[in-house]
Design a protein around this motif. Structure first.
Motif, PDB file in Angstrom:
ATOM      1  N   ILE A 177      56.776  39.665 -17.796  1.00 13.38           N
ATOM      2  CA  ILE A 177      57.764  40.702 -18.082  1.00 13.38           C
ATOM      3  C   ILE A 177      57.108  42.056 -17.866  1.00 13.38           C
ATOM      4  CG2 ILE A 177      59.139  41.759 -19.934  1.00 13.38           C
ATOM      5  CD1 ILE A 177      59.467  38.882 -21.061  1.00 13.38           C
ATOM      6  N   GLY A 178      57.852  42.976 -17.271  1.00 12.92           N
ATOM      7  CA  GLY A 178      57.302  44.305 -16.992  1.00 12.92           C
ATOM      8  C   GLY A 178      57.282  45.183 -18.218  1.00 12.92           C
ATOM      9  N   ALA A 179      57.597  46.452 -18.038  1.00  9.53           N
ATOM     10  CA  ALA A 179      57.540  47.421 -19.131  1.00  9.53           C
ATOM     11  C   ALA A 179      58.476  47.005 -20.263  1.00  9.53           C
ATOM     12  CB  ALA A 179      57.930  48.795 -18.606  1.00  9.53           C
ATOM     13  N   ARG A 188      52.205  47.659 -16.628  1.00 11.44           N
ATOM     14  CA  ARG A 188      53.249  46.613 -16.527  1.00 11.44           C
ATOM     15  C   ARG A 188      54.425  47.109 -15.700  1.00 11.44           C
ATOM     16  NH1 ARG A 188      53.377  43.224 -21.959  1.00 11.44           N
ATOM     17  NH2 ARG A 188      55.413  42.625 -21.168  1.00 11.44           N
ATOM     18  N   ALA A 189      54.798  48.357 -15.961  1.00 12.46           N
ATOM     19  CA  ALA A 189      55.907  48.931 -15.199  1.00 12.46           C
ATOM     20  C   ALA A 189      55.503  49.031 -13.730  1.00 12.46           C
ATOM     21  CB  ALA A 189      56.261  50.301 -15.756  1.00 12.46           C
ATOM     22  N   ILE A 213      49.974  49.809 -20.968  1.00 10.96           N
ATOM     23  CA  ILE A 213      51.322  49.253 -20.835  1.00 10.96           C
ATOM     24  C   ILE A 213      52.052  49.841 -19.634  1.00 10.96           C
ATOM     25  CG2 ILE A 213      52.668  50.835 -22.295  1.00 10.96           C
ATOM     26  CD1 ILE A 213      53.468  47.921 -23.652  1.00 10.96           C
ATOM     27  N   ILE A 257      57.148  54.709 -19.572  1.00 12.76           N
ATOM     28  CA  ILE A 257      57.504  54.791 -18.153  1.00 12.76           C
ATOM     29  C   ILE A 257      58.088  53.436 -17.748  1.00 12.76           C
ATOM     30  CG2 ILE A 257      56.592  55.058 -15.801  1.00 12.76           C
ATOM     31  CD1 ILE A 257      54.454  56.948 -17.006  1.00 12.76           C
ATOM     32  N   THR A 258      59.273  53.458 -17.152  1.00 14.24           N
ATOM     33  CA  THR A 258      59.932  52.207 -16.767  1.00 14.24           C
ATOM     34  C   THR A 258      59.615  51.873 -15.317  1.00 14.24           C
ATOM     35  OG1 THR A 258      61.924  53.347 -16.025  1.00 14.24           O
ATOM     36  CG2 THR A 258      61.851  52.695 -18.345  1.00 14.24           C
ATOM     37  N   ALA A 259      59.856  50.601 -14.987  1.00 16.32           N
ATOM     38  CA  ALA A 259      59.640  50.140 -13.610  1.00 16.32           C
ATOM     39  C   ALA A 259      60.539  50.910 -12.647  1.00 16.32           C
ATOM     40  CB  ALA A 259      59.907  48.641 -13.522  1.00 16.32           C
ATOM     41  N   GLU A 260      61.759  51.233 -13.106  1.00 14.23           N
ATOM     42  CA  GLU A 260      62.690  51.988 -12.259  1.00 14.23           C
ATOM     43  C   GLU A 260      62.103  53.358 -11.895  1.00 14.23           C
ATOM     44  OE1 GLU A 260      63.493  50.339 -15.054  1.00 14.23           O
ATOM     45  OE2 GLU A 260      65.561  49.613 -15.038  1.00 14.23           O
ATOM     46  N   GLU A 261      61.478  53.995 -12.879  1.00 13.16           N
ATOM     47  CA  GLU A 261      60.866  55.309 -12.626  1.00 13.16           C
ATOM     48  C   GLU A 261      59.696  55.186 -11.647  1.00 13.16           C
ATOM     49  OE1 GLU A 261      60.956  58.088 -16.457  1.00 13.16           O
ATOM     50  OE2 GLU A 261      60.431  56.011 -16.924  1.00 13.16           O
ATOM     51  N   LYS A 289      53.259  47.230 -12.096  1.00  8.18           N
ATOM     52  CA  LYS A 289      53.172  45.892 -11.485  1.00  8.18           C
ATOM     53  C   LYS A 289      54.566  45.368 -11.140  1.00  8.18           C
ATOM     54  CE  LYS A 289      51.078  41.331 -12.407  1.00  8.18           C
ATOM     55  NZ  LYS A 289      52.099  40.419 -12.927  1.00  8.18           N
ATOM     56  N   ALA A 290      55.489  45.509 -12.086  1.00  7.14           N
ATOM     57  CA  ALA A 290      56.855  45.032 -11.840  1.00  7.14           C
ATOM     58  C   ALA A 290      57.480  45.785 -10.672  1.00  7.14           C
ATOM     59  CB  ALA A 290      57.702  45.202 -13.111  1.00  7.14           C
ATOM     60  N   LYS A 331      60.425  48.780 -22.095  1.00  9.92           N
ATOM     61  CA  LYS A 331      61.728  49.429 -22.025  1.00  9.92           C
ATOM     62  C   LYS A 331      62.155  49.545 -20.565  1.00  9.92           C
ATOM     63  CE  LYS A 331      61.451  51.735 -26.455  1.00  9.92           C
ATOM     64  NZ  LYS A 331      61.348  53.018 -27.163  1.00  9.92           N
ATOM     65  N   PHE A 332      63.443  49.749 -20.345  1.00  9.20           N
ATOM     66  CA  PHE A 332      63.980  49.745 -18.982  1.00  9.20           C
ATOM     67  C   PHE A 332      65.181  50.678 -18.941  1.00  9.20           C
ATOM     68  CE2 PHE A 332      65.055  46.068 -21.560  1.00  9.20           C
ATOM     69  CZ  PHE A 332      66.429  46.235 -21.712  1.00  9.20           C
ATOM     70  N   GLN A 333      65.684  50.918 -17.738  1.00  4.16           N
ATOM     71  CA  GLN A 333      66.780  51.885 -17.604  1.00  4.16           C
ATOM     72  C   GLN A 333      68.151  51.246 -17.508  1.00  4.16           C
ATOM     73  OE1 GLN A 333      65.606  54.469 -14.375  1.00  4.16           O
ATOM     74  NE2 GLN A 333      64.228  55.610 -15.706  1.00  4.16           N
TER      75      GLN A 333
END
Lengths: 187, 362, 239
Positions: free
Chosen positions: A61-63, B271-272, B268, B348-352, B274-275, A65-67
């Motif tokens: 699983i990534g971060a 993780r964002a 952490i 910080i999110t993967a989308e960012e 890597k994803a 939190k997510f958007q």
């Protein structure tokens, strides 16, 4: 790449969104999946909207939190406003249909919008206290991330000590969960 | 011989703070000294619940200065001792850790970063990188593991005790509020059952025999009269530190070879990254990532190699350039551009990550 | 010379007329008489007390800012069988590290804290301390300490006693009466050896270097002036 299911649950303090999120994530972990649950904590906890983020995956699983969520559940007017931005074209946005005058504020870009009368159903068919269990059923129904039986086992683990004393409660909770699954199917 | 906390490997789903308490017990830590500060409190809560069953001790001190100095006392007495802190508590912790650096004491400190400066938030940040890595009056002779998941929190907390007692430099596990409070899946194991040898502690003071009769007294000081005396001592320690650095430094990287853009981040945020990198790779974008696990010492040769490869770099972190400063110091001399994305005190999110990467690639 | 002293570091490094040597002589004799040299750990602090880091044939550790109390507490908590002594000055114990001393007393740590009170910061060149006497000239009170603007001397020993349990041992001795000071230190150590509770001895000490006093003036200050504010005797004794 493995698909990760992203869930946002939001409600008023006392509506039980954190425990619902935790039980779903725990059940997924028991199911052998990777699960991550993070509450929105901090000073805001007191008197604010309570938000829970859950991710379930077969892989990493990534971060935390997510958007954009795959399913976003909002249980109060403030919760709807708080979570509007988590909805995208792929999002199923579930909200409590008893919230008055919120229609214009619902996320226009959400893939699906499902109103569910969880408060009424809890009050009329079960007991106001199982409101959050109905919500749990709705999340399971909407995502299909864990089998219903696994969710029941997770609830048993959490509340088993209460069920021992009052076996009727077990039935009440499990039926409420099943009803939650139905509610999203009907919506 | 006290019983083991984990007899058989098992999957668990718990908060990061609970993970740390389990890991410390699995590493056969003897005593925790601690002082309350969010978001690390539950490390103490779980330790105080579990420790007595394994004949382990706990002391709640009057502040983080005392938590650090009692931890120093614990290791000098020959026990595996540790503490945990965050934010303004970590600020106070710098004074005792400076002493640990000077005396080469194997203290273990778990830091769950919160927002800063000052009181700020109890939630999350990567703003304690500078302080944890090179804080205090000294030369930053510390070992800092920046973890990104509960599995790593478990693995590296166990490893921190071994690293500390093997190399005798103060060792830190650098987590954050997200890792502290979130729950996720991990596997708990007994390190010895996996063939990880646990390095036994040794007493600095209170050893066998009467000092001056049976053996020389063990005298430990931080005070020096002459520049030359101090210089020699510090240079010896620095040489040791530099010698062990290649063995201690750890990193993860992927997709670098053919990448146009390499995204750098730690903890952490990794993780964002890597994803996002995996998602972009699926879409055919040539991106890779480089993630230092140890922030002190950094994996210097690998960073130099990366910077010599003429790729674009994007460094992302939840602080205003604390990793970037350490990284740029190593990268000095390279003409490769380092793009940065700083979000002090925010996740910080993967989308960012993907959006920022696409901005550079277009 | 007490047996527990380390001969090859003598003569010691304190200034002529300094009280530290006398306090440490009492401590050394007490350790000899109690036969605990083999299990005692000695902690000292910053300031002039740090000069004692190699004073004894005891395992020793030096730190700063009154942190010798938590260092020694950490050792004691990890190894309760050891006899642990924290030695400090009035600046470390009553000012910058006062929270450690008070908290150790309040938690009834089974350690012995010994504090030499010479009414100022000596190593840093003679600045005002919490213990500086009214009217006393220091580098930061060049016209004499004015209680109106800087307060009165801190009754540190009484402060420690007030948060200590009945079982604790808390006393103030003086280098003007070494036999008594030694007996206080001995009782303090015995309190720890018997695992009864926290023990603390403040020793009125001398600093002719910073006081800028001759021998007669030094003794007058210790014997006549200091006891006006700092009463010698046992405040808590477990008898």
């Amino acid at each position: 790449m493995n698909k990760t299911t992203k869930i946002v649950l939001a409600g008023e303090g006392g509506q039980g969104v954190q425990s619902v999120a935790e039980i779903i994530a725990e059940a997924a972990n028991e199911e052998g999946k990777q699960a991550l649950y993070i509450p929105n904590f901090g000073v805001e906890q007191r008197g604010g909207v309570s938000v829970a983020y859950v991710q379930i995956s077969d892989g990493d699983i990534g971060a935390p939190k997510f958007q954009t969520g795959d399913i976003v559940v909002a249980l109060s007017d403030r919760a709807v406003r708080r979570t509007v931005n988590y909805a995208g074209p792929g999002t199923t946005f579930v909200y409590e249909s008893g919230i008055e005058g919120i229609e214009s504020e619902l996320p226009q870009k959400a893939g699906r919008i499902l109103p569910i009368p969880a408060i009424d159903v809890a009050k009329n068919e079960f007991h106001p206290r199982v409101f959050n269990i109905i919500i749990m059923g709705a999340v399971i129904g909407a995502t299909g991330v864990i089998p219903l039986e696994r969710a029941k086992a997770a609830v048993e683990k959490k509340l088993g000590y209460k069920f021992e004393k009052q076996p009727k409660l077990r039935d009440l909770n499990f039926k409420a969960m099943e009803r939650g699954v139905e509610l999203v199917a009907e919506a | 011989m006290s019983k083991k906390i984990v007899e058989q490997e098992k999957r668990a789903f718990m908060t990061g703070n609970e993970v740390v308490a389990w890991a410390a017990l699995a590493a056969k830590a003897d005593i925790m000294y601690g002082y309350p500060i969010t978001p690390q409190n539950e490390i103490m809560h779980y330790w105080t619940r579990m420790a007595p069953k394994y004949e382990k001790s706990f002391l709640q001190t009057e502040d983080e200065l005392s938590a650090g100095f009692t931890t120093i006392g614990g290791v000098m007495a020959g026990r595996k001792a540790f503490t945990a802190t965050a934010g303004p508590g970590n600020t106070l912790m710098q004074e005792p850790m400076s002493m640990a650096e000077m005396m080469r004491l194997p203290t273990v400190v778990v830091v769950q970063q919160r927002g800063g400066p000052s009181t700020a938030t109890v939630i999350y940040s990567q703003q304690e990188v500078t302080m944890t890595s090179i804080g205090g009056n000294g030369e930053g002779m510390r070992i800092v593991y920046s973890t990104s998941s509960h599995q790593e929190l478990y693995d590296y907390t166990i490893k921190a005790f071994n690293t500390a007692w093997k190399y005798r430099f103060p060792t830190f596990v650098l987590g954050d509020g997200y890792q502290a409070k979130m729950r996720e899946s991990l596997t708990l194991y007994d390190p010895e059952a996996r063939g990880i040898e646990l390095i036994p502690p040794e007493a600095y003071v209170g050893k066998e025999g009467v000092p001056g009769k049976d053996r020389p007294p063990a005298h430990f000081r931080n005070t020096y009269n002459m520049e030359e005396e101090l210089y020699e001592l510090v240079m010896d320690a620095l040489q040791d530190y530099e010698k062990i650095s290649p063995d201690v430094a750890e990193y993860h990287s992927a997709g670098i070879e053919d990448a146009e853009l390499v995204i750098v981040g730690h903890g952490i945020v990794y993780r964002a990254i890597k994803a996002a990198v995996e998602a972009m790779r699926e879409k055919g974008l040539r991106v890779g990532y480089f993630r230092p696990v140890t922030l002190r010492p950094l994996p210097v040769p690998q960073i130099k190699e990366l910077m010599a490869s003429n790729k674009q770099i994007l460094l992302m972190e939840s602080s205003y350039g604390q990793l970037a400063r350490l990284f740029k110091d190593v990268a000095y001399g390279s003409s490769t551009k380092i793009n940065t994305f700083f979000k002090p005190g925010m996740g910080i999110t993967a989308e960012e990550v993907e959006a920022a990467a696409r901005e550079i690639l277009k | 010379m007490p047996q527990s002293w380390r001969a090859d570091t003598k003569p010691h490094k304190f200034c002529p007329g300094c009280g530290h040597g006398l306090v440490l002589k009492c401590l050394g004799q007490a350790i000899d008489e109690l036969g605990i040299q083999g299990k005692t750990v000695f902690g000292c602090d910053i300031g002039c007390s740090l000069l004692s880091w190699d004073f004894f044939n005891l395992d020793s550790v030096q730190t700063h800012h009154g942190r010798t109390t938590p260092v020694v507490t950490g050792i004691k908590r990890a190894r309760p069988e050891l006899i642990c002594i924290a030695y400090m000055g009035d600046g470390g114990g009553y000012s910058i590290g006062v929270q450690h001393l008070i908290s150790a007393a309040a938690r009834d740590e089974k350690i012995t804290a010994i504090l030499a009170n010479n009414t100022q910061y000596a190593m840093t060149g003679g600045q005002m301390a919490p213990t500086t006497m009214p009217g006393q000239k220091t580098e930061t009170t060049p016209y004499g300490r004015d209680p109106e603007t800087t307060g009165f001397p801190l009754h540190g020993q009484e402060m420690v006693a007030s948060v200590s349990r009945e079982e604790a041992y808390v006393a103030r001795g003086s280098i003007a009466n070494l036999r008594q000071l030694k007996s206080f230190i001995k009782k303090a150590l015995e309190n720890q050896m018997k695992e009864i509770g926290f023990s603390f001895v403040e020793a009125l000490s001398a600093c002719p270097t910073n006081w800028r006093t001759n021998a007669a003036e030094t003794w007058d200050f210790i014997e006549e002036k200091m006891p006006v504010y700092f009463k010698v005797g046992e405040t808590r004794k477990n008898e």
